[in-house]
Design an enzyme around this catalytic site. Structure first.
Site, short mmCIF file in Angstrom:
data_model
loop_
_atom_site.label_atom_id
_atom_site.label_comp_id
_atom_site.label_asym_id
_atom_site.label_seq_id
_atom_site.Cartn_x
_atom_site.Cartn_y
_atom_site.Cartn_z
N CYS A 39 0.80 -1.22 0.00
CA CYS A 39 0.00 0.00 0.00
C CYS A 39 0.84 1.28 0.00
O CYS A 39 0.30 2.37 -0.14
CB CYS A 39 -0.94 -0.01 1.20
SG CYS A 39 -1.95 -1.51 1.25
N HIS A 52 -2.52 7.34 7.15
CA HIS A 52 -2.80 6.09 6.45
C HIS A 52 -4.20 5.63 6.83
O HIS A 52 -4.97 5.23 5.97
CB HIS A 52 -1.74 5.04 6.82
CG HIS A 52 -1.87 3.77 6.05
ND1 HIS A 52 -1.84 3.73 4.68
CD2 HIS A 52 -2.05 2.49 6.46
CE1 HIS A 52 -1.99 2.48 4.27
NE2 HIS A 52 -2.12 1.70 5.33
N GLU A 109 -0.76 4.44 14.62
CA GLU A 109 -0.32 5.62 13.87
C GLU A 109 -0.52 6.90 14.67
O GLU A 109 0.32 7.80 14.65
CB GLU A 109 -1.07 5.70 12.54
CG GLU A 109 -0.53 6.78 11.60
CD GLU A 109 -1.20 6.78 10.23
OE1 GLU A 109 -0.83 7.63 9.40
OE2 GLU A 109 -2.11 5.93 10.00
N LYS A 145 -9.51 7.86 3.42
CA LYS A 145 -9.98 6.49 3.14
C LYS A 145 -11.40 6.27 3.66
O LYS A 145 -12.07 5.32 3.24
CB LYS A 145 -9.04 5.46 3.77
CG LYS A 145 -7.69 5.32 3.06
CD LYS A 145 -6.87 4.20 3.67
CE LYS A 145 -5.51 4.06 2.99
NZ LYS A 145 -4.58 5.15 3.34
N HIS A 195 -9.79 1.95 0.58
CA HIS A 195 -8.34 1.77 0.53
C HIS A 195 -7.94 1.31 -0.88
O HIS A 195 -8.24 0.19 -1.29
CB HIS A 195 -7.91 0.75 1.57
CG HIS A 195 -6.44 0.67 1.79
ND1 HIS A 195 -5.52 1.39 1.05
CD2 HIS A 195 -5.70 -0.05 2.68
CE1 HIS A 195 -4.31 1.11 1.45
NE2 HIS A 195 -4.39 0.24 2.45
N PHE A 244 1.59 -3.68 3.84
CA PHE A 244 1.90 -5.01 4.35
C PHE A 244 3.38 -5.30 4.10
O PHE A 244 3.94 -4.96 3.07
CB PHE A 244 1.07 -6.06 3.63
CG PHE A 244 -0.36 -6.19 4.11
CD1 PHE A 244 -0.84 -5.42 5.15
CD2 PHE A 244 -1.23 -7.09 3.50
CE1 PHE A 244 -2.15 -5.54 5.59
CE2 PHE A 244 -2.54 -7.23 3.93
CZ PHE A 244 -3.00 -6.44 4.97
#
Length: 417
Positions: free
Chosen positions: A165, A305, A316, A337, A342, A403
């Site tokens: 991502c 994110h 985060e 998002k 996403h 990931f």
């Protein structure tokens, strides 16, 4: 060696809440949700039956039908967004040294639908290997920048970045650095993804990564909300034209913002889960600020994110509190998002665009779908809940994590001579 300055002179967007730059921005500031039941295939038997698909998009309005059939959807999306960004920038490649214009593009997965369909078709046969001659060229993740360069005759650096991502954020940072070092005058950069497929939904369901709020898709992506239950899969593309400042100035280009820093780091923790204390996120933001040569208190907004997962959002925010200290409470923090879902490898690109437009328009888009406060989240954060907020944004940060523990952070600044 003195580094060149890098500016953004063109942008293009193809997203679940708008099929061009203006519509995307209007969707963001008006808090539009792009989530709806899946139409691309029968999702009845899947745990998740909704996604953020493109709406009213017909590729044949942009690409000849015969040519479009040679491309996976992720490449089609890349071509459409790039065309818009190039037109927006006003670049005329016939008047440029095309050996100094490159394309760096991000995709986390690439041609997933092509791979899925070819394997399914093979499985229906008698075992005789019959495959489409375009199977491999449609599938490989690097084909999107290749197709863009072929269309425009661009002979500069050309490659794909693949870091899940974080892919398109990595692409933007790479492009920035090539220009900074004086190797190129301009880049087409960004990312695209088209993973709303049976394999995509099924695979992420198996990881327990997706929301299963099938009774209420529009509110399923709810970053920071106590009842968040996973991310919503999206698709689309974002494209940016990065250009050396003096080159842009000499041709009288419209300049959206300056890109002043990029940070990279790794969690080195787990293949899918973030470090619980956000150590990788701390490092990447610190690295970005150091690269830009600015202090944390100079930043006005952070597009997180913020995927709407139970672990990721909290980790985060811990990292932001650590890096920014008391000035964290003066930030406008958001997760777009909540609206787009996403977009995996394209997330960094469309969120960079959102950050740039927040600077240009002095509006921070909201984090929609907030209903219940999470006790694990500091209530003093301004998470821009449910409604866009007007404020001067001189400097905006965009975070993107993938990931494998891949982290990328980009810093944009309002242009000043």
């Amino acid at each position: 060696m003195e580094l060149k300055r890098v500016v953004v002179t063109g942008m293009g967007a193809l997203t679940p809440i708008g099929n061009n730059l203006n519509d995307y921005w209007n969707g963001l500031v008006n808090g539009v949700s792009g989530a709806a039941p899946i139409t691309y295939f029968d999702a009845t038997l899947f745990k998740t039956q909704f996604a953020c698909e493109l709406k009213n998009f017909n590729v044949e309005e942009f690409i000849d039908r015969k040519e479009a059939r040679k491309m996976d959807r992720f490449t089609q999306y890349a071509m459409v967004a790039s065309d818009e960004a190039i037109a927006d920038s006003g670049l005329d490649f016939t008047k440029m040294d095309t050996g100094r214009v490159g394309v760096i593009w991000g995709a986390g997965i690439g041609g997933l639908e092509t791979f899925q369909n070819e394997v399914l078709d093979f499985g229906k046969g008698d075992g005789t290997p019959r495959f489409n001659p375009f199977f491999i060229p449609k599938m490989i993740a690097d084909i999107a920048p290749g197709q863009i360069s072929i269309k425009y005759g661009l002979r500069g650096p050309n490659f794909a970045t693949v870091s899940a991502c974080a892919s398109s954020a990595n692409a933007i940072i790479d492009a920035m650095n090539y220009i900074r070092l004086g190797y190129c005058d301009a880049f087409i950069t960004g990312g695209s993804e088209a993973a709303v497929t049976m394999a995509g939904i099924g695979g992420f369901n198996a990881l327990h990564a997706l929301s299963t709020r099938n009774d209420d898709p529009k509110t399923a992506s709810r970053p920071f909300d106590k009842d968040r239950d996973g991310f919503v899969l999206g698709e689309g593309a974002g494209a940016l034209i990065l250009e050396e400042y003096e080159h842009a100035k000499a041709r009288g280009a419209k300049i959206y913002a300056e890109i002043i820093g990029g940070g990279l780091s790794a969690d080195a923790h787990h293949i899918t889960a973030p470090h619980p204390e956000g150590l990788g996120a701390k490092s990447v933001m610190e690295n970005c600020l150091r690269d830009a040569g600015v202090k944390p208190e100079e930043v006005d907004a952070v597009n997180m994110h913020g995927t709407s997962t139970s672990l990721g959002d909290v980790a985060e925010l811990k990292a932001i509190k650590y890096v920014f200290g008391e000035s964290a409470y003066k930030l406008n923090i958001n997760s777009t998002k909540s609206m787009t879902g996403h977009l995996l490898g394209a997330a960094g690109a469309i969120e960079a665009i959102a950050s740039i437009l927040a600077i240009k328009n002095e509006i921070v888009p909201p984090t929609i779908n907030h209903f219940t406060d999470d006790d694990e989240i500091d209530p003093k954060f301004n998470l821009t809940f449910n409604k866009a907020q007007k404020r001067e944004v001189k400097m905006a940060m965009s975070n993107t994590f993938g990931f494998g523990g891949h982290n990328a952070c980009i810093l944009f600044k309002k242009l000043s001579d």
